[in-house]
Scaffold this motif. Structure first.
Motif, PDB file in Angstrom:
ATOM      1  N   UNK A  32      54.936 146.382  42.586  1.00  0.00           N
ATOM      2  CA  UNK A  32      55.709 145.289  41.234  1.00  0.00           C
ATOM      3  C   UNK A  32      55.613 145.764  39.453  1.00  0.00           C
ATOM      4  N   UNK A  33      55.996 145.024  39.179  1.00  0.00           N
ATOM      5  CA  UNK A  33      55.711 145.007  37.606  1.00  0.00           C
ATOM      6  C   UNK A  33      54.439 145.161  37.063  1.00  0.00           C
ATOM      7  N   UNK A  34      53.873 144.431  37.423  1.00  0.00           N
ATOM      8  CA  UNK A  34      52.681 143.095  36.668  1.00  0.00           C
ATOM      9  C   UNK A  34      51.544 143.514  37.754  1.00  0.00           C
ATOM     10  N   UNK A  35      51.299 143.394  38.841  1.00  0.00           N
ATOM     11  CA  UNK A  35      49.733 143.553  39.671  1.00  0.00           C
ATOM     12  C   UNK A  35      49.009 144.454  39.129  1.00  0.00           C
ATOM     13  N   UNK A  36      49.295 145.912  39.663  1.00  0.00           N
ATOM     14  CA  UNK A  36      48.296 147.115  38.362  1.00  0.00           C
ATOM     15  C   UNK A  36      48.477 146.370  36.854  1.00  0.00           C
TER      16      UNK A  36
ATOM     17  N   UNK B  69      36.294 140.309  32.412  1.00  0.00           N
ATOM     18  CA  UNK B  69      36.010 139.399  32.961  1.00  0.00           C
ATOM     19  C   UNK B  69      37.214 138.463  31.838  1.00  0.00           C
ATOM     20  N   UNK B  70      37.935 138.130  32.395  1.00  0.00           N
ATOM     21  CA  UNK B  70      38.466 137.235  30.911  1.00  0.00           C
ATOM     22  C   UNK B  70      39.181 135.892  31.441  1.00  0.00           C
ATOM     23  N   UNK B  71      39.834 134.250  29.937  1.00  0.00           N
ATOM     24  CA  UNK B  71      39.982 134.079  30.890  1.00  0.00           C
ATOM     25  C   UNK B  71      42.055 133.761  31.135  1.00  0.00           C
ATOM     26  N   UNK B  72      42.432 132.796  31.681  1.00  0.00           N
ATOM     27  CA  UNK B  72      43.981 132.623  31.841  1.00  0.00           C
ATOM     28  C   UNK B  72      44.997 133.619  30.253  1.00  0.00           C
ATOM     29  N   UNK B  73      44.303 132.725  29.272  1.00  0.00           N
ATOM     30  CA  UNK B  73      45.493 132.861  28.313  1.00  0.00           C
ATOM     31  C   UNK B  73      45.205 134.483  27.396  1.00  0.00           C
ATOM     32  N   UNK B  74      43.229 134.782  27.640  1.00  0.00           N
ATOM     33  CA  UNK B  74      43.029 136.243  27.271  1.00  0.00           C
ATOM     34  C   UNK B  74      43.566 137.764  28.070  1.00  0.00           C
ATOM     35  N   UNK B  75      43.476 136.666  29.135  1.00  0.00           N
ATOM     36  CA  UNK B  75      44.720 137.841  29.957  1.00  0.00           C
ATOM     37  C   UNK B  75      46.414 137.330  29.803  1.00  0.00           C
ATOM     38  N   UNK B  76      46.518 136.771  29.214  1.00  0.00           N
ATOM     39  CA  UNK B  76      48.052 136.746  28.978  1.00  0.00           C
ATOM     40  C   UNK B  76      48.138 137.305  27.809  1.00  0.00           C
TER      41      UNK B  76
ATOM     42  N   UNK C 153      47.312 140.294  26.775  1.00  0.00           N
ATOM     43  CA  UNK C 153      46.240 141.163  26.781  1.00  0.00           C
ATOM     44  C   UNK C 153      47.607 142.063  26.982  1.00  0.00           C
ATOM     45  N   UNK C 154      48.154 141.032  28.052  1.00  0.00           N
ATOM     46  CA  UNK C 154      49.844 141.525  29.376  1.00  0.00           C
ATOM     47  C   UNK C 154      50.830 141.279  27.873  1.00  0.00           C
ATOM     48  N   UNK C 155      51.310 142.230  27.713  1.00  0.00           N
ATOM     49  CA  UNK C 155      52.303 141.933  26.556  1.00  0.00           C
ATOM     50  C   UNK C 155      53.272 142.023  27.797  1.00  0.00           C
ATOM     51  N   UNK C 156      54.465 140.453  27.263  1.00  0.00           N
ATOM     52  CA  UNK C 156      55.681 140.641  28.253  1.00  0.00           C
ATOM     53  C   UNK C 156      55.631 139.174  29.470  1.00  0.00           C
ATOM     54  N   UNK C 157      54.050 139.225  29.583  1.00  0.00           N
ATOM     55  CA  UNK C 157      54.252 138.613  30.865  1.00  0.00           C
ATOM     56  C   UNK C 157      53.839 136.803  30.907  1.00  0.00           C
ATOM     57  N   UNK C 158      55.051 136.149  31.589  1.00  0.00           N
ATOM     58  CA  UNK C 158      55.236 134.576  31.437  1.00  0.00           C
ATOM     59  C   UNK C 158      53.829 134.012  32.073  1.00  0.00           C
ATOM     60  N   UNK C 159      53.165 133.190  31.937  1.00  0.00           N
ATOM     61  CA  UNK C 159      52.852 132.206  31.873  1.00  0.00           C
ATOM     62  C   UNK C 159      52.555 132.185  33.909  1.00  0.00           C
ATOM     63  N   UNK C 160      53.394 131.725  33.551  1.00  0.00           N
ATOM     64  CA  UNK C 160      54.248 131.127  35.508  1.00  0.00           C
ATOM     65  C   UNK C 160      54.279 132.928  36.251  1.00  0.00           C
TER      66      UNK C 160
END
Length: 134
Positions: A31-35, A45-52, A54-61
């Motif tokens: 898939x597009x996002x896992x790697x 380690x990252x919190x959810x919002x920090x992780x989001x 850092x990954x351009x274009x990925x939605x929260x869902x």
């Protein structure tokens, strides 16, 4: 898969086993996002919002679903801190280190492929330019 040596031809059972293994691998990391999530977490380690962020274009869902699947497959661990407030962090497991040769191979192949596509495009542009001039 083409064989480059004069080995004996693989049996149907061997081919089916390899296809099943490839399917398992693609299910776990495809898939597009896992790697991309795994690479982002390799920074620490990252919190959810920090992780989001850092990954351009990925939605929260989508990120939430990817994290659940990565956790289910043993690559990511969810850590909940409850004192004094609830904080949730995500970290890579030791098992995720088994992906290092896969990631290195994909990066090397991606760099080679990008160079080939650019070279082919330049060559095609040169042929087109010469054809227009003639």
């Amino acid at each position: 898969m083409r064989k480059h040596q004069e080995d004996s031809k693989p049996t149907v059972v061997e081919c089916n086993g390899k296809l099943a293994a490839m399917g398992d691998a693609l299910y776990a990391i495809g898939g597009k996002w896992k790697l991309r999530v795994i690479l982002a977490l390799s920074e620490g380690n990252m919190r959810f919002n920090d992780l989001q962020r850092s990954i351009s274009g990925i939605s929260a869902r989508v990120l939430s679903n990817e994290l659940k699947e990565l956790e289910m497959n043993g690559f990511v661990k969810r850590i909940v801190y409850t004192d004094p407030t609830v904080i949730i962090e995500y970290e890579l497991t030791d098992y995720s280190d088994t992906l290092d040769p896969v990631l290195s191979s994909l990066i090397n192949w991606g760099e080679m492929h990008r160079a080939k596509i650019r070279s082919d495009a330049r060559a095609e542009a040169g042929v087109t330019a010469r054809a227009v001039l003639q």
